[in-house]
Design a protein around this motif. Structure first.
Motif, short mmCIF file in Angstrom:
data_model
loop_
_atom_site.label_atom_id
_atom_site.label_comp_id
_atom_site.label_asym_id
_atom_site.label_seq_id
_atom_site.Cartn_x
_atom_site.Cartn_y
_atom_site.Cartn_z
N ALA A 168 0.87 -1.18 0.00
CA ALA A 168 0.00 0.00 0.00
C ALA A 168 0.89 1.22 0.00
O ALA A 168 2.04 1.17 0.47
CB ALA A 168 -0.93 0.01 1.21
N GLY A 169 0.37 2.35 -0.54
CA GLY A 169 1.19 3.54 -0.58
C GLY A 169 0.43 4.77 -1.02
O GLY A 169 -0.80 4.74 -1.18
N TYR A 170 1.18 5.83 -1.21
CA TYR A 170 0.61 7.12 -1.63
C TYR A 170 1.48 7.71 -2.72
O TYR A 170 2.71 7.71 -2.61
CB TYR A 170 0.55 8.08 -0.45
N GLY A 171 0.83 8.17 -3.80
CA GLY A 171 1.57 8.74 -4.92
C GLY A 171 1.16 10.16 -5.23
O GLY A 171 0.02 10.56 -4.96
N TRP A 172 2.09 10.91 -5.79
CA TRP A 172 1.82 12.28 -6.20
C TRP A 172 2.68 12.59 -7.42
O TRP A 172 3.69 11.94 -7.67
CB TRP A 172 2.13 13.26 -5.06
N GLY A 173 2.27 13.59 -8.19
CA GLY A 173 3.06 13.91 -9.38
C GLY A 173 2.40 14.92 -10.27
O GLY A 173 1.67 15.80 -9.79
N ASP A 174 2.63 14.77 -11.59
CA ASP A 174 2.18 15.77 -12.55
C ASP A 174 1.45 15.11 -13.71
O ASP A 174 1.84 14.05 -14.21
CB ASP A 174 3.37 16.54 -13.12
N GLY A 175 0.38 15.78 -14.15
CA GLY A 175 -0.26 15.46 -15.41
C GLY A 175 -0.10 16.65 -16.33
O GLY A 175 -0.12 17.81 -15.87
N ASP A 176 0.11 16.40 -17.61
CA ASP A 176 0.26 17.54 -18.52
C ASP A 176 -0.33 17.23 -19.88
O ASP A 176 -0.46 16.06 -20.28
CB ASP A 176 1.74 17.94 -18.66
N PHE A 187 2.00 11.50 -17.80
CA PHE A 187 1.82 11.12 -16.40
C PHE A 187 3.18 10.80 -15.79
O PHE A 187 3.87 9.88 -16.24
CB PHE A 187 0.91 9.89 -16.27
N LYS A 188 3.55 11.54 -14.73
CA LYS A 188 4.79 11.29 -14.00
C LYS A 188 4.46 11.32 -12.51
O LYS A 188 3.77 12.23 -12.05
CB LYS A 188 5.85 12.33 -14.32
N THR A 189 4.95 10.32 -11.76
CA THR A 189 4.63 10.27 -10.33
C THR A 189 5.85 9.91 -9.49
O THR A 189 6.80 9.28 -9.96
CB THR A 189 3.54 9.21 -10.04
#
Length: 229
Positions: free
Chosen positions: A48-56, A216-218
């Motif tokens: 289990a985890g948590y992700g964050w990043g960028d969409g463009d 998509f980059k995370t």
């Protein structure tokens, strides 16, 4: 006569040495592992985890943009195999798949000006990876680095005036790298914590005769618990 006798004795001696050599079977030297916990073996676990990043959004000439901060939880399963060498280096292969709630909305801009209530919904529905691992065992601790191929089921939805207009979806293939540490609580129970950076690549689309793509980059942090067998 003496010379003949000495020659016969010499030849008999050589025959005996050759026969003895034929009787000796050299066994390969076994690999000697250090005392303590050995990481060699397969495993399967939950993560289990948590992700964050960028969409463009990429469009011809950069006419339209819609950058977004994306984030969310994820969870799934993983499995793999480790092999520990005599010098404590551990080589492995690791594969995982996870449900993903990573998403976000990006405000649309045309020529740098915002378009009210319009933009892109970015969604990563699931993620997966197949990675090679390289670690160094310190008894029950295993710090490692890992990298390989990443996969994701992704959606990009155009929103205009607050209403979804058209959705594009595809399975993306990209790359991932990360670092982590594992700890063996028992001979069969392994825990892990790791960080990954992933570039899932681009989701291509055609809308109104115009081609473009969603990116998509995370980054994510994950914890896992596995059974070693």
């Amino acid at each position: 006569m003496n010379k003949l006798l000495l020659t016969s004795v010499f030849l008999l001696g050589l025959s005996g040495i050759a026969a003895a050599a034929d009787a000796v079977v050299l066994e390969p030297t076994p690999e000697i592992l250090p005392a303590g916990f050995v990481w060699t073996g397969g495993y399967v676990g939950l993560q289990a985890g948590y992700g964050w990043g960028d969409g463009d959004l990429s469009s011809p000439g950069g006419l339209a943009t819609a950058p977004a901060d994306i984030d969310g939880w994820l969870g799934g399963v993983y499995a793999g195999y480790n092999h520990q060498l005599a010098n404590n280096v551990v080589l492995g292969i690791d594969a995982d798949i996870a449900w993903s709630g990573i998403d976000g909305f990006g405000q649309a801009f045309i020529f740098g000006f915002p378009v009210p209530n319009s933009g892109i919904d970015y969604d990563l529905n699931w993620t997966g990876a197949v990675r090679a691992k390289l670690g160094y065992a310190v008894d029950r601790f295993l710090p490692y680095i890992a990298g390989g191929v990443a996969f994701a089921g992704a959606n990009g939805t155009f929103v205009s005036g607050g209403t979804p207009v058209q959705e594009f979806s595809d399975t993306l293939v990209g790359w991932t790298v990360g670092v982590g540490v594992e700890y063996a609580f028992t001979d069969n129970l392994l825990a892990r914590a790791e960080y990954r950076y992933t570039d899932y690549g681009d989701l291509d689309f055609t809308l109104g005769g115009t081609d473009g793509s969603f990116g998509f980059k995370t980054s994510d942090v994950r914890v896992g618990l596995a059974y070693k067998f």
